[in-house]
Motif scaffolding. Structure first.
Motif, short mmCIF file in Angstrom:
data_model
loop_
_atom_site.label_atom_id
_atom_site.label_comp_id
_atom_site.label_asym_id
_atom_site.label_seq_id
_atom_site.Cartn_x
_atom_site.Cartn_y
_atom_site.Cartn_z
N LEU A 1 -18.73 2.66 -18.34
CA LEU A 1 -19.28 1.51 -19.06
C LEU A 1 -19.36 0.31 -18.11
CD1 LEU A 1 -20.23 0.43 -21.80
CD2 LEU A 1 -17.87 -0.28 -22.24
N GLN A 2 -18.31 0.17 -17.28
CA GLN A 2 -18.30 -0.98 -16.37
C GLN A 2 -19.49 -0.94 -15.41
OE1 GLN A 2 -16.28 -3.60 -16.70
NE2 GLN A 2 -17.52 -4.56 -15.10
N SER A 3 -19.90 0.28 -15.01
CA SER A 3 -21.05 0.33 -14.09
C SER A 3 -22.32 -0.14 -14.80
CB SER A 3 -21.22 1.70 -13.44
OG SER A 3 -21.24 2.72 -14.40
N LEU A 4 -22.40 0.08 -16.12
CA LEU A 4 -23.55 -0.44 -16.87
C LEU A 4 -23.47 -1.97 -16.96
CD1 LEU A 4 -24.00 2.05 -19.87
CD2 LEU A 4 -24.59 2.35 -17.47
N VAL A 5 -22.23 -2.46 -17.19
CA VAL A 5 -22.03 -3.91 -17.30
C VAL A 5 -22.37 -4.57 -15.96
CG1 VAL A 5 -20.27 -5.71 -17.64
CG2 VAL A 5 -20.33 -3.72 -19.16
N ASP A 6 -21.92 -3.95 -14.87
CA ASP A 6 -22.20 -4.50 -13.54
C ASP A 6 -23.70 -4.57 -13.28
OD1 ASP A 6 -19.52 -4.72 -13.17
OD2 ASP A 6 -19.31 -2.93 -11.91
N ALA A 7 -24.43 -3.68 -13.94
CA ALA A 7 -25.88 -3.70 -13.76
C ALA A 7 -26.55 -4.67 -14.74
CB ALA A 7 -26.44 -2.30 -13.94
N GLY A 8 -25.75 -5.48 -15.43
CA GLY A 8 -26.31 -6.54 -16.28
C GLY A 8 -26.48 -6.15 -17.74
N CYS A 9 -25.87 -5.04 -18.14
CA CYS A 9 -26.06 -4.60 -19.52
C CYS A 9 -24.84 -4.96 -20.36
CB CYS A 9 -26.30 -3.09 -19.45
SG CYS A 9 -25.79 -2.16 -20.84
N ASP A 10 -25.06 -5.31 -21.61
CA ASP A 10 -23.96 -5.59 -22.54
C ASP A 10 -23.50 -4.24 -23.11
OD1 ASP A 10 -23.19 -8.15 -24.72
OD2 ASP A 10 -22.79 -6.06 -25.29
N PRO A 11 -22.18 -4.07 -23.30
CA PRO A 11 -21.72 -2.80 -23.90
C PRO A 11 -22.43 -2.47 -25.21
CG PRO A 11 -19.85 -4.02 -23.07
CD PRO A 11 -21.04 -4.91 -22.90
N LEU A 12 -22.81 -3.51 -25.96
CA LEU A 12 -23.51 -3.22 -27.22
C LEU A 12 -24.94 -2.73 -26.98
CD1 LEU A 12 -22.26 -5.99 -29.68
CD2 LEU A 12 -21.48 -3.62 -29.43
N ASP A 13 -25.51 -3.02 -25.82
CA ASP A 13 -26.82 -2.44 -25.49
C ASP A 13 -26.69 -0.93 -25.40
OD1 ASP A 13 -27.91 -4.99 -25.28
OD2 ASP A 13 -27.56 -5.09 -23.10
N TYR A 14 -25.59 -0.50 -24.79
CA TYR A 14 -25.38 0.94 -24.66
C TYR A 14 -25.12 1.56 -26.04
CZ TYR A 14 -23.71 5.48 -23.23
OH TYR A 14 -23.55 6.83 -23.12
N ARG A 15 -24.37 0.84 -26.86
CA ARG A 15 -24.15 1.33 -28.23
C ARG A 15 -25.51 1.48 -28.95
NH1 ARG A 15 -19.58 1.23 -32.09
NH2 ARG A 15 -20.51 1.46 -34.12
N TYR A 16 -26.35 0.47 -28.80
CA TYR A 16 -27.67 0.49 -29.42
C TYR A 16 -28.46 1.71 -28.91
CZ TYR A 16 -32.20 -1.16 -31.07
OH TYR A 16 -33.41 -1.26 -31.70
N PHE A 17 -28.39 1.92 -27.61
CA PHE A 17 -29.09 3.07 -27.02
C PHE A 17 -28.64 4.38 -27.67
CE2 PHE A 17 -28.56 6.52 -23.89
CZ PHE A 17 -29.89 6.78 -23.59
N LEU A 18 -27.32 4.52 -27.84
CA LEU A 18 -26.79 5.77 -28.41
C LEU A 18 -27.23 5.97 -29.86
CD1 LEU A 18 -23.15 5.78 -26.98
CD2 LEU A 18 -25.08 7.21 -26.27
N LEU A 19 -27.30 4.88 -30.61
CA LEU A 19 -27.68 4.99 -32.01
C LEU A 19 -29.13 5.48 -32.17
CD1 LEU A 19 -26.07 1.79 -33.56
CD2 LEU A 19 -25.20 4.11 -33.54
N GLY A 20 -29.90 5.33 -31.12
CA GLY A 20 -31.30 5.77 -31.16
C GLY A 20 -31.44 7.29 -31.15
N GLY A 21 -30.37 8.01 -30.85
CA GLY A 21 -30.44 9.48 -30.84
C GLY A 21 -29.57 10.05 -31.95
N HIS A 22 -29.98 11.16 -32.52
CA HIS A 22 -29.11 11.81 -33.52
C HIS A 22 -27.96 12.48 -32.80
CE1 HIS A 22 -27.76 14.75 -36.52
NE2 HIS A 22 -28.09 13.79 -37.36
N TYR A 23 -26.77 12.45 -33.39
CA TYR A 23 -25.60 12.95 -32.65
C TYR A 23 -25.71 14.42 -32.29
CZ TYR A 23 -23.51 15.37 -36.72
OH TYR A 23 -23.27 16.23 -37.75
N ARG A 24 -26.55 15.19 -33.00
CA ARG A 24 -26.66 16.62 -32.69
C ARG A 24 -27.80 16.92 -31.74
NH1 ARG A 24 -27.70 20.31 -36.17
NH2 ARG A 24 -28.30 19.09 -37.97
N SER A 25 -28.43 15.88 -31.20
CA SER A 25 -29.50 16.11 -30.21
C SER A 25 -29.01 15.66 -28.85
CB SER A 25 -30.74 15.28 -30.53
OG SER A 25 -31.18 15.55 -31.81
#
Ligand code: AMP
Ligand code: ZN
Length: 482
Positions: free
Chosen positions: A291-315
């Motif tokens: 997660l820290q490497s995403l943050v270091d690249a300028g992303c908010d942890p909630l951006d990653y959460r948002y990204f994950l919600l875009g996929g169904h958990y079984r895909s």
């Protein structure tokens, strides 16, 4: 609200019915704390969080138990290789406990930053050795074990439904068995309940047991701890799909062999993998994104959460920097939209917020909310749920206040921190950080009260790593950046 889940056990969609009306016992396999969690691991914990939030929002009282594996997980899930914790400690010149504390702290920092709700019970393997020994004794007494080469093994041929979860047939396992590296095994799929001699040399943590000084196999911790906190049978168990053929298969065999009760767990939910360039990520190779490497690249942890919600958990979900940046832009539009709706009706918005959840009158907002609920009830379809949230905010049909009230209600399941966007003038990031730190301070205080000083220290240490100091004073603990 009635949920339908795809149960890995039986491979079918089923209406969800907990054993006790209104209450859910849920066990999700937690991290092995020998390294940072990678972003694939975090997909599993966001999935657990969506499940728990959705059930709670629907009125269930959920007891969520998560283990911390700090002993016994070998580099091969099938008892092969060395202990991951011991190897990591050796490589870093630290003790196993130091490694465990450090990465446990780092784990909760990551999950806190991603708005993942802390489980009701977090239990460490090393603190539950007596429970594991007691469970192994029951398995042994019931005739499912043999002792060879200094280790106690589970004999899968004594358990006729072995492999049901993974659709493995015991005849096939016998016939097509690959050779086990461990020559003491009668069948390569047998697994160790208690190690003494075979892997003993470098093991830092060892305990007395009826089978000699040694340490537990990996799988037994989840059976022992889940049953301690949730009872001998409970409702939902989950983990990533990699756990189906070995870890969860073995957990079922051990647990049902010990209690004689079937099914041990009614509903098994497994998340698919997050993949990077088509390869699965591996925490053990060290070559992975945190997660820290995403943050270091300028992303908010909630951006990653948002990204994950875009996929169904079984895909399966493919990670790329481009799609993460897409999620980042989309989340920004979402929070902008929330702010602009609030600007259209400030007094009423504040009133709604101060009253907690508002009743939403029949109309477009309620229709969206109901469609959103149906999406979650349908095996937790977050992509469809997100589409309803967007429809609500974008189509302009609902009154601004109603739209906001519905969005905030939806966010109790999604956990994107939408209310926090309005609560203060501070940017959302600072607000989320302050909330997270206050939460960690409260957890640290609770840990100290429970005399779990290792956890308390690991929370302080984790914050320190992020440039945040805690100061204990007569009025409580305050934090500051340094
Ligand atoms: P570990 O800490 O290795 O025991 O894994 C923690 C959790 O992450 C388990 O539920 C795994 O099944 C899950 N997991 C591991 N790799 C991935 C991945 N690439 N994508 C999604 N989940 C994963
Ligand atoms: Zn487990």
């Amino acid at each position: 609200m009635a949920f339908t889940f795809f149960n890995t056990l039986g491979r079918r969609r089923q209406p969800f019915e907990p054993l006790r009306a209104g209450k859910v016992g849920f066990y999700g396999c937690g991290p092995t704390v020998y390294n940072y969690a990678h972003i694939g691991n975090l997909r599993a914990y966001v999935f657990h969080d969506i499940l728990v939030r959705s059930l709670r929002r629907a009125g269930y009282e959920v007891t969520h138990v998560m283990n911390i594996t700090d002993v016994g997980h070998l580099s091969g899930d099938n008892d092969e290789g060395g202990d991951k914790m011991v190897k990591s400690a050796e490589e870093r010149g630290k003790s196993v406990l130091e490694i465990a504390d450090f990465y446990t702290g780092a784990f909760f920092n990551d999950t806190g930053r991603m708005n993942i709700t802390r489980p009701t019970v977090v239990c460490k393997a090393t603190e539950h050795i007596p429970e594991m020994i007691a469970l192994i004794e029951r398995i042994e007494k019931n005739g499912f074990t043999y002792f060879a080469g200094g280790n106690l093994y589970f004999d899968i041929t004594k358990f006729p439904s072995y492999g049901e979860l993974a659709l493995l047939r015991i005849e096939d396992l016998k016939a097509g068995a690959r050779t086990a590296l461990d020559k003491n095994k009668r069948n390569p799929h047998d697994f160790v309940l208690w190690f003494t001699k075979s892997k003993f040399e470098n093991q830092a943590l060892i305990w007395e047991s009826p089978w000699g000084r040694g340490y537990p196999g990996w799988h037994i911790e989840c059976s022992a701890m889940s049953m301690k906190y949730l009872g001998e049978q409970f409702d939902i168990h989950s983990g990533g799909i990699d756990h189906i053929p070995i870890h969860h298969t073995n957990e079922i065999a051990q647990s049902e062999a010990a209690t004689g009760k079937k099914p041990w767990v009614g509903c098994w939910l497994h998340n698919e993998f997050l993949v990077l360039d088509r390869d699965k990520m591996s925490k053990s190779t060290g070559d992975f994104l945190t997660l820290q490497s995403l943050v270091d690249a300028g992303c908010d942890p909630l951006d990653y959460r948002y990204f994950l919600l875009g996929g169904h958990y079984r895909s399966q979900l493919q990670f790329s920097w481009d799609s993460l940046s897409g999620a980042r832009n989309a989340r920004k539009s979402l929070t902008d939209r929330i702010r602009s709706l609030a600007d259209k009706a400030p007094p009423a918005v504040l009133e709604y917020l101060s009253r907690g959840r508002a009743e939403i009158a029949a109309g477009p907002a309620l229709e969206r909310l109901e469609a959103f609920n149906r999406a979650l009830q349908d095996d937790l379809s977050t992509p469809r749920a997100m589409a309803e949230l967007w429809g609500l905010l974008r189509d302009g049909e609902a009154e601004p206040v109603e739209a906001l009230a519905a969005a905030f209600d939806m966010d109790r399941a999604l956990g994107l921190g939408l209310e926090a966007v309005l609560r203060e003038d501070k940017p959302a990031d600072d607000e989320a950080l302050a909330r997270e730190i206050e939460g960690l301070i409260a957890e640290r205080a609770a840990a100290k009260k429970a005399k779990d000083f290792a956890l308390a220290d690991s929370i302080r240490q984790g914050l320190k790593e992020r440039g945040i100091a805690l100061e204990d004073g007569p009025g409580g603990t305050v934090w500051r950046r340094f």
